[in-house]
Write a protein that holds these residues in place. Structure first.
Motif, PDB file in Angstrom:
ATOM      1  N   ASN A 196      32.974  73.679 -79.990  1.00 50.43           N
ATOM      2  CA  ASN A 196      33.275  74.880 -79.214  1.00 50.43           C
ATOM      3  C   ASN A 196      34.484  75.614 -79.774  1.00 50.43           C
ATOM      4  N   LEU A 197      35.461  74.864 -80.232  1.00 51.05           N
ATOM      5  CA  LEU A 197      36.648  75.482 -80.828  1.00 51.05           C
ATOM      6  C   LEU A 197      36.305  76.224 -82.120  1.00 51.05           C
ATOM      7  N   ARG A 198      35.335  75.719 -82.862  1.00 52.38           N
ATOM      8  CA  ARG A 198      34.909  76.432 -84.077  1.00 52.38           C
ATOM      9  C   ARG A 198      34.291  77.778 -83.718  1.00 52.38           C
ATOM     10  N   GLN A 199      33.625  77.837 -82.562  1.00 49.01           N
ATOM     11  CA  GLN A 199      33.082  79.112 -82.109  1.00 49.01           C
ATOM     12  C   GLN A 199      34.197  80.072 -81.706  1.00 49.01           C
ATOM     13  N   VAL A 200      35.277  79.527 -81.171  1.00 47.68           N
ATOM     14  CA  VAL A 200      36.438  80.361 -80.858  1.00 47.68           C
ATOM     15  C   VAL A 200      37.000  80.981 -82.136  1.00 47.68           C
ATOM     16  N   VAL A 201      37.111  80.165 -83.189  1.00 50.73           N
ATOM     17  CA  VAL A 201      37.601  80.670 -84.477  1.00 50.73           C
ATOM     18  C   VAL A 201      36.700  81.791 -84.989  1.00 50.73           C
ATOM     19  N   LYS A 202      35.391  81.607 -84.850  1.00 50.06           N
ATOM     20  CA  LYS A 202      34.453  82.646 -85.296  1.00 50.06           C
ATOM     21  C   LYS A 202      34.657  83.934 -84.509  1.00 50.06           C
ATOM     22  N   MET A 203      34.861  83.805 -83.192  1.00 54.63           N
ATOM     23  CA  MET A 203      35.097  84.994 -82.377  1.00 54.63           C
ATOM     24  C   MET A 203      36.364  85.720 -82.836  1.00 54.63           C
ATOM     25  N   GLU A 204      37.404  84.962 -83.105  1.00 50.79           N
ATOM     26  CA  GLU A 204      38.653  85.567 -83.562  1.00 50.79           C
ATOM     27  C   GLU A 204      38.473  86.238 -84.921  1.00 50.79           C
ATOM     28  N   THR A 205      37.724  85.590 -85.812  1.00 56.68           N
ATOM     29  CA  THR A 205      37.488  86.151 -87.146  1.00 56.68           C
ATOM     30  C   THR A 205      36.705  87.456 -87.064  1.00 56.68           C
ATOM     31  N   GLU A 206      35.669  87.461 -86.244  1.00 60.78           N
ATOM     32  CA  GLU A 206      34.866  88.668 -86.093  1.00 60.78           C
ATOM     33  C   GLU A 206      35.657  89.781 -85.410  1.00 60.78           C
ATOM     34  N   ALA A 207      36.544  89.418 -84.501  1.00 65.06           N
ATOM     35  CA  ALA A 207      37.383  90.422 -83.850  1.00 65.06           C
ATOM     36  C   ALA A 207      38.327  91.062 -84.864  1.00 65.06           C
ATOM     37  N   THR A 208      38.853  90.266 -85.775  1.00 66.34           N
ATOM     38  CA  THR A 208      39.719  90.807 -86.825  1.00 66.34           C
ATOM     39  C   THR A 208      38.929  91.723 -87.756  1.00 66.34           C
ATOM     40  N   ARG A 209      37.717  91.287 -88.108  1.00 64.75           N
ATOM     41  CA  ARG A 209      36.874  92.083 -89.002  1.00 64.75           C
ATOM     42  C   ARG A 209      36.536  93.439 -88.391  1.00 64.75           C
ATOM     43  N   THR A 210      36.318  93.465 -87.070  1.00 68.21           N
ATOM     44  CA  THR A 210      35.929  94.700 -86.393  1.00 68.21           C
ATOM     45  C   THR A 210      37.100  95.404 -85.711  1.00 68.21           C
ATOM     46  N   ASN A 211      38.310  94.871 -85.951  1.00 68.10           N
ATOM     47  CA  ASN A 211      39.545  95.482 -85.437  1.00 68.10           C
ATOM     48  C   ASN A 211      39.534  95.617 -83.919  1.00 68.10           C
ATOM     49  N   GLN A 212      39.224  94.516 -83.222  1.00 73.17           N
ATOM     50  CA  GLN A 212      39.236  94.475 -81.760  1.00 73.17           C
ATOM     51  C   GLN A 212      40.291  93.465 -81.322  1.00 73.17           C
ATOM     52  N   THR A 213      41.379  93.963 -80.795  1.00 76.51           N
ATOM     53  CA  THR A 213      42.558  93.124 -80.556  1.00 76.51           C
ATOM     54  C   THR A 213      42.469  92.273 -79.298  1.00 76.51           C
ATOM     55  N   VAL A 214      41.539  92.585 -78.390  1.00 75.34           N
ATOM     56  CA  VAL A 214      41.510  91.882 -77.109  1.00 75.34           C
ATOM     57  C   VAL A 214      40.942  90.472 -77.245  1.00 75.34           C
ATOM     58  N   TYR A 215      40.058  90.258 -78.211  1.00 77.44           N
ATOM     59  CA  TYR A 215      39.387  88.956 -78.307  1.00 77.44           C
ATOM     60  C   TYR A 215      40.296  87.832 -78.819  1.00 77.44           C
ATOM     61  N   PRO A 216      41.227  88.089 -79.728  1.00 77.26           N
ATOM     62  CA  PRO A 216      42.164  87.025 -80.080  1.00 77.26           C
ATOM     63  C   PRO A 216      42.997  86.540 -78.896  1.00 77.26           C
ATOM     64  N   ALA A 217      43.308  87.441 -77.972  1.00 72.11           N
ATOM     65  CA  ALA A 217      44.029  87.026 -76.764  1.00 72.11           C
ATOM     66  C   ALA A 217      43.175  86.070 -75.932  1.00 72.11           C
ATOM     67  N   LEU A 218      41.898  86.420 -75.758  1.00 68.49           N
ATOM     68  CA  LEU A 218      40.993  85.523 -75.048  1.00 68.49           C
ATOM     69  C   LEU A 218      40.782  84.240 -75.841  1.00 68.49           C
ATOM     70  N   GLY A 219      40.812  84.360 -77.167  1.00 70.49           N
ATOM     71  CA  GLY A 219      40.696  83.170 -78.012  1.00 70.49           C
ATOM     72  C   GLY A 219      41.789  82.162 -77.720  1.00 70.49           C
ATOM     73  N   LYS A 220      42.989  82.638 -77.432  1.00 70.64           N
ATOM     74  CA  LYS A 220      44.093  81.718 -77.099  1.00 70.64           C
ATOM     75  C   LYS A 220      43.786  80.962 -75.811  1.00 70.64           C
ATOM     76  N   PHE A 221      43.179  81.674 -74.845  1.00 68.30           N
ATOM     77  CA  PHE A 221      42.798  80.977 -73.610  1.00 68.30           C
ATOM     78  C   PHE A 221      41.773  79.892 -73.898  1.00 68.30           C
ATOM     79  N   PHE A 222      40.718  80.215 -74.644  1.00 66.64           N
ATOM     80  CA  PHE A 222      39.663  79.231 -74.892  1.00 66.64           C
ATOM     81  C   PHE A 222      40.160  78.082 -75.755  1.00 66.64           C
ATOM     82  N   ARG A 223      41.047  78.359 -76.696  1.00 65.52           N
ATOM     83  CA  ARG A 223      41.669  77.268 -77.453  1.00 65.52           C
ATOM     84  C   ARG A 223      42.395  76.325 -76.488  1.00 65.52           C
TER      85      ARG A 223
END
Length: 486
Positions: A87-114
């Motif tokens: 599940n944590l690997r999926q969090v990393v993927k979400m953060e990576t895709e958020a960076t690729r698409t320049n969406q800053t809100v998902y890394p914040a949620l990524g910290k919660f899921f981590r």
């Protein structure tokens, strides 16, 4: 001649196509190699928020199983697994895709899921891989284990940052099936989660690095900076719908229908308080079906510690109440809470008793009961009458016992293993181990052993972690750092 030239051309064309690199054929053009962060978010929410567990209910003396000998019920479990790292690997993927698409809100949620998944792991085992855990791409396949103290500190810091990032983000949250993109509700969940974690550190009041009391008060005393849940509408919960793969997880479950009965000590606790939630949790025992549904004498339980033969005998005699029908015949039933407003109020009540915050412990405590009963759809008049009972009032000098009893009731069939961890921390309510069915030398385990795969593939680091934590070796009765008073 023209036929010969055509033959040679075709041969060359096939030969050239045959020279494509092997890697070319490893990519399926019909399968996407990238996923949007909102899609990954929805999947993560389904995994994290669908946390209803009969195993936890057996271990926490809510239910008994008459079908077979449950390791959870009889405290004979051994190893758990590292599934949450997937599940944590999926969090990393979400953060990576958020960076690729320049969406800053998902890394914040990524910290919660981590924080969420790492907390589940460390509460299960103790020390776990953390700093190096998700660095397989850097060919770190045997990660070192971090100390539990450092993991808690990092998680609390990450949640603080996540709250701040969400407050400052102007991006929309798409793909959110929990709060429909409402950032304020995510902040309330994150800060409430921080308070849960800090309260789990109640044995560490003297730890000068963690500063548990100071961190707790900082959150509670600054509601603008750290908003908290305000009512049940802020619950962190998954609402089920009557669609395939989205129904209540025990809908149409045969064992739930035929073999899940209420545990005796839990039934007696509810009867002692004349608690109408019993009528929502259980069916009348067959022997007493002629009595009214609201007659407490119509309900009975069986000891979780008794042998399966004894409990089967009681069930056959019709003296024991099955779990309420809605848990297996209603595809929607009730939402699956992972962290709710009622729990927050019990946390605040405990903090007030401990002197961590100012405020009236009894007021917080009663708000917690009221929220739990409203979630259970108890009528408002019945709630008022219940809260007025002398037996429900906090007793001076025994406030924590009253708080823990009501917190325990509120966790019935929700919040995963949190209720077990609360009892592990506080010792309340006391789980019965007196019967002949209990294994593990009639002791309630403290943890789970590390996965066999770690012993086989990461022996050096897991052995180091075991040695520094558990002098008696990797065993289910080992006392982790979290439970040692400072």
């Amino acid at each position: 001649m023209r036929k010969l030239s055509l033959t040679i051309f075709c041969f060359l064309a096939v030969a050239v196509s045959g020279c494509k690199k092997f890697e070319h054929f490893q990519t399926d053009p019909n399968k996407p190699t990238q996923a949007t962060p909102e899609l990954l978010l929805s999947n993560l929410e389904m995994v994290a928020f669908n946390d209803i567990s009969t195993s936890a209910a057996f271990a926490s003396r809510y239910l008994i199983n008459t079908d077979d000998i449950s390791a959870s019920q009889y405290y004979n479990w051994q190893r758990s697994d590292f599934t949450d790292y997937n599940n944590l690997r999926q969090v990393v993927k979400m953060e990576t895709e958020a960076t690729r698409t320049n969406q800053t809100v998902y890394p914040a949620l990524g910290k919660f899921f981590r924080a969420w998944f790492y907390m589940r792991l460390t509460l299960t085992f103790g020390d776990i891989p953390y700093t190096e855990a998700l660095e397989g791409a850097q060919e770190k396949f045997t990660p070192a284990y971090n100390r539990q103290a450092d993991i808690f500190l990092n998680i609390l810091d990450d949640l603080k940052v996540a709250n701040s990032q969400l407050a400052n983000s102007t991006d929309d949250i798409r793909g959110d099936i929990i709060f429909a993109g409402k950032k304020d509700k995510w902040r309330r969940l994150i800060n409430t989660f921080s308070l849960r974690i800090l309260m789990s550190l109640s044995q560490k009041e003297g730890n000068t690095t963690l500063k548990v009391k100071e961190r707790f008060a900082e959150i509670v005393n600054n509601p603008t900076q750290y908003p908290l849940m305000t009512d049940n509408s802020d619950n962190g919960q998954l609402v089920f719908v009557d669609q395939q793969k989205n129904r209540y997880p025990y809908y149409n479950n045969n064992s739930m229908q035929t073999a899940m009965y209420l545990e005796e000590s839990f039934v007696n606790l509810l009867k002692g308080f004349k608690d109408p939630r019993l009528f929502r949790f259980a069916q009348k025992a067959p022997l007493y079906t002629t009595l009214p549904d609201t007659d407490f004498n119509a309900y009975g339980g069986a000891k979780g510690s008794a042998t399966i033969d004894v409990n089967n005998g009681l069930a056959v005699a019709g003296k024991v109440s099955r779990i309420a029908k809605r848990f297996y015949n209603d595809p929607v039933n009730e939402p699956g809470i992972v962290l709710g407003y009622a729990e927050l109020q019990f946390i605040l009540a405990e903090a007030a008793v401990r002197g961590w915050i100012s405020g009236d412990a009894s007021s917080f405590y009663k708000k917690g009961i009221k929220a739990s009963m409203e979630f259970c759809k108890i009528a408002s008049d019945n709630i008022t009458d219940y809260l007025a009972q002398p037996a429900v009032q906090l007793v001076p000098g025994k406030e924590l016992e009253g708080i823990f009893n009501q917190k325990y009731i509120s966790f019935f069939m929700n919040s995963g293993w949190q209720v077990f961890y609360e009892q592990r921390r506080t010792g309340l309510p006391v789980f019965d181990v007196s019967g002949d069915g209990v294994l593990n030398d009639k002791k309630v385990p403290k943890r789970w052993m590390y996965p066999e795969t770690e012993i086989n593939l990461n022996r050096q680091h897991v052995s180091e972690a075991i040695t520094r934590q558990y002098p008696q070796g990797d065993n289910i009765n080992g006392v982790m750092w979290l439970l040692v008073k400072e």
